[in-house]
Design an enzyme around this catalytic site. Structure first.
Site, PDB file in Angstrom:
ATOM      1  N   HIS A  93       0.861  -1.199   0.000  1.00  0.00           N
ATOM      2  CA  HIS A  93       0.000   0.000   0.000  1.00  0.00           C
ATOM      3  C   HIS A  93       0.893   1.244   0.000  1.00  0.00           C
ATOM      4  O   HIS A  93       1.963   1.242   0.606  1.00  0.00           O
ATOM      5  CB  HIS A  93      -0.904  -0.006   1.237  1.00  0.00           C
ATOM      6  CG  HIS A  93      -1.975   1.022   1.163  1.00  0.00           C
ATOM      7  ND1 HIS A  93      -1.741   2.347   1.477  1.00  0.00           N
ATOM      8  CD2 HIS A  93      -3.267   0.955   0.762  1.00  0.00           C
ATOM      9  CE1 HIS A  93      -2.855   3.027   1.285  1.00  0.00           C
ATOM     10  NE2 HIS A  93      -3.806   2.207   0.852  1.00  0.00           N
ATOM     11  N   GLU A 165      -3.888   1.745  -7.446  1.00  0.00           N
ATOM     12  CA  GLU A 165      -4.287   2.834  -6.561  1.00  0.00           C
ATOM     13  C   GLU A 165      -3.382   4.035  -6.814  1.00  0.00           C
ATOM     14  O   GLU A 165      -2.323   4.154  -6.181  1.00  0.00           O
ATOM     15  CB  GLU A 165      -4.090   2.425  -5.097  1.00  0.00           C
ATOM     16  CG  GLU A 165      -5.065   1.440  -4.560  1.00  0.00           C
ATOM     17  CD  GLU A 165      -5.189   1.588  -3.042  1.00  0.00           C
ATOM     18  OE1 GLU A 165      -6.265   1.938  -2.577  1.00  0.00           O
ATOM     19  OE2 GLU A 165      -4.193   1.393  -2.337  1.00  0.00           O
TER      20      GLU A 165
HETATM   21  C1  PEP Z   1      -6.776   3.324   0.256  1.00  0.00           C
HETATM   22  O1  PEP Z   1      -6.042   4.084   0.880  1.00  0.00           O
HETATM   23  O2  PEP Z   1      -6.485   2.123   0.094  1.00  0.00           O
HETATM   24  C2  PEP Z   1      -8.007   3.873  -0.343  1.00  0.00           C
HETATM   25  C3  PEP Z   1      -8.532   3.269  -1.370  1.00  0.00           C
HETATM   26  O3  PEP Z   1      -8.494   4.959   0.281  1.00  0.00           O
HETATM   27  P1  PEP Z   1      -9.749   5.870  -0.151  1.00  0.00           P
HETATM   28  O4  PEP Z   1     -10.841   4.960  -0.604  1.00  0.00           O
HETATM   29  O5  PEP Z   1     -10.116   6.612   1.094  1.00  0.00           O
HETATM   30  O6  PEP Z   1      -9.265   6.753  -1.242  1.00  0.00           O
END
Ligand code: PEP
Length: 254
Positions: A93, A165
């Protein structure tokens, strides 16, 4: 289409708060066709297992050590989280890469340890705003995939889910100036990831690998994001903390 919906609790809630969350989530996700995973802090894992067993919800950890056991004060091993009830673990992450300086080499070792202990891996990749402004996001994510999956066999990819992400799209990193990600941006990166898996493994592996999107998925946009047939599911941070919101996203038929 069946999707994977993962809730990343990050460092939020107490065990007692999580207990009522888990009970409620178990009830509210009854009958969902999706795979639902909730990833609370380590201290909540046994509670999660207790209150979610028999439900549709799997439990995941947010991290593991790369070592199996020994003199690593403060660390938690893959075997420990598995024993505490986790079937999944989030690895790589951006919070860990950036705030705890985790390198791709370390992430690669963690993935190997997780797989050796029978955990399913949710590997997070994604570029910073700076990298995107420099138009280097494709090369950056490709390199993360190559380095993080080095030495992982094709048959092991069955237990690996990749979550794209982009760091700049995560709710806690956004500023007033950050534009919302578009379906085009998401599709483009998913295609880049699939091509990289094909280059490193095979066409079959590329077709079969599960690719999620994460970054500010919430009640306002989940239908559009998860309705995209290229997106196999979502990892949700902020919006998963509210059990009604998370269950609503998890229950939806996509
Ligand atoms: C995360 O940090 O894994 C994430 C997806 O956060 P958010 O949905 O708050 O953007």
């Amino acid at each position: 289409m069946k999707k994977i919906i993962i809730g990343n609790f990050k460092m939020n809630s107490t065990v007692s708060e999580f207990k009522s969350y888990a009970m409620s989530l178990a009830t509210k996700t009854k009958g969902t066709k999706n795979t639902v995973v909730v990833c609370p802090p380590y201290t909540h894992l046994t509670t999660a297992k207790e209150f979610l067993s028999g439900s549709k919800v799997f439990v995941g950890a947010q991290n593991i050590a790369d070592a199996e056991s020994g003199a690593y004060t403060g660390e938690i091993s893959a075997k420990m989280v598995k024993d505490a009830g986790a079937n999944y673990v989030i690895i790589g992450h951006s919070d860990r890469r950036n705030k705890f300086k985790e390198t791709d080499k370390l992430i690669n070792r963690k993935i190997k340890t997780a797989l050796a202990n029978g955990l399913k891996v949710v590997l997070c990749v994604g570029e910073s705003l700076q990298t995107r402004m420099e138009k280097q996001e494709a090369a950056f994510v490709r390199k993360q995939i190559d380095d993080d999956l080095k030495g992982i066999y094709e048959n092991e990819l069955e237990s690996v889910v990749i979550a794209y992400e982009p760091i700049w799209a995560i709710s806690t990193n956004r500023t007033e100036k950050t534009k919302a990600i578009t379906a085009r941006d998401i599709n483009k990166m998913i295609e880049i990831i699939r091509k990289e898996i094909e280059a490193q493994y095979s066409q079959k592996a590329s077709k079969n690998i599960t690719i999620l999107y994460g970054g500010s998925v919430n009640l306002n946009n989940y239908k559009k994001i998860l309705g995209n047939e290229n997106v196999d599911g979502a990892i949700i941070g902020g919006a998963c903390l509210d059990v009604d919101n998370f269950a609503m996203i998890a229950r939806e038929t996509y």
